[in-house]
Design a protein around this motif. Structure first.
Motif, short mmCIF file in Angstrom:
data_model
loop_
_atom_site.label_atom_id
_atom_site.label_comp_id
_atom_site.label_asym_id
_atom_site.label_seq_id
_atom_site.Cartn_x
_atom_site.Cartn_y
_atom_site.Cartn_z
N MET A 27 7.30 -32.82 49.55
CA MET A 27 8.55 -32.10 49.51
C MET A 27 8.25 -30.60 49.47
N LYS A 28 9.14 -29.83 50.06
CA LYS A 28 9.04 -28.38 50.04
C LYS A 28 10.14 -27.82 49.15
N ILE A 29 9.87 -26.66 48.58
CA ILE A 29 10.87 -25.93 47.82
C ILE A 29 10.98 -24.56 48.45
N ALA A 30 12.22 -24.11 48.67
CA ALA A 30 12.42 -22.80 49.28
C ALA A 30 13.55 -22.07 48.57
N ILE A 31 13.45 -20.77 48.60
CA ILE A 31 14.52 -19.89 48.14
C ILE A 31 14.99 -19.13 49.38
N HIS A 32 16.26 -19.28 49.73
CA HIS A 32 16.85 -18.52 50.82
C HIS A 32 17.74 -17.47 50.18
N ALA A 33 17.43 -16.20 50.41
CA ALA A 33 18.10 -15.12 49.69
C ALA A 33 18.65 -14.05 50.62
N VAL A 34 19.84 -13.58 50.28
CA VAL A 34 20.40 -12.40 50.95
C VAL A 34 19.77 -11.19 50.28
N GLY A 35 19.26 -10.28 51.08
CA GLY A 35 18.62 -9.08 50.55
C GLY A 35 17.12 -9.21 50.58
N ARG A 36 16.49 -8.09 50.72
CA ARG A 36 15.03 -8.06 50.81
C ARG A 36 14.47 -7.33 49.60
N LEU A 37 13.46 -7.92 48.99
CA LEU A 37 12.78 -7.24 47.89
C LEU A 37 11.79 -6.25 48.48
N LYS A 38 11.88 -5.01 48.03
CA LYS A 38 10.93 -4.00 48.46
C LYS A 38 9.64 -4.18 47.69
N SER A 39 8.58 -3.59 48.20
CA SER A 39 7.31 -3.61 47.47
C SER A 39 7.53 -2.95 46.12
#
Length: 160
Positions: free
Chosen positions: A1-13
């Motif tokens: 099984m895979k686990i994923a997080i699909h998120a709006v917005g990008r985390l900057k460094s």
């Protein structure tokens, strides 16, 4: 099984990305022994539509566009149930034991989730009634995935 997080917005460094990545890396390593083949994040940009409903609809369509077939979708939503970490671990373990191919956590944009995302979600969970910035929600989601896998693996990280 895979686990994923699909998120709006990008985390900057920076420290937020570093912390989220640290938990995701730990989760990926812990998950291998538990039948978790990958722990990933998919980031999408925020919609630039003028109206909040249009933004939510565009973001929902993009969040849902790359769902694996048969995935258990969990929308992170302030109106959702507030499970304990043990409950969340049990949810992931049960999905794995039923051979669900993936568990996908959806993190909406500043306006929340569009109806399509909420309708597709098999579960809605909340990290409390407070409003959190998406960067923090991403870290919380990554940490709770890691914690769930340590609970399932009997690791002493979780001390409830």
């Amino acid at each position: 099984m895979k686990i994923a997080i699909h998120a709006v917005g990008r985390l900057k460094s920076g420290p937020e990305r570093d912390l989220a990545d640290r938990y995701l890396d730990r989760a990926a390593k812990s998950g291998r022994a538990l039948g978790i083949t990958a722990v990933t994040v998919r980031e999408i940009g925020e919609s630039r539509a003028a109206r909040p409903d249009a933004r939510k609809d565009e973001e929902a369509a993009e969040l849902l566009s790359a769902l694996p077939d048969g995935a258990l979708v969990i929308a992170l939503d302030e109106r959702g149930e507030a499970p304990s970490s043990d409950d969340f671990a049990r949810l992931i373990g049960e999905a794995r034991d039923r051979s669900v191919p993936a568990v996908v956590l959806l993190i909406g944009g500043p306006d929340g989730h569009g109806a399509a995302a909420l309708d597709r979600a098999g579960r809605r969970i909340s990290f409390g009634r407070m409003t959190w910035p998406h960067q923090i929600v991403r870290i919380l989601a990554a940490e709770q995935v890691y914690r769930a896998l340590t609970i399932l693996g009997g690791h002493p990280y979780h001390r409830a």
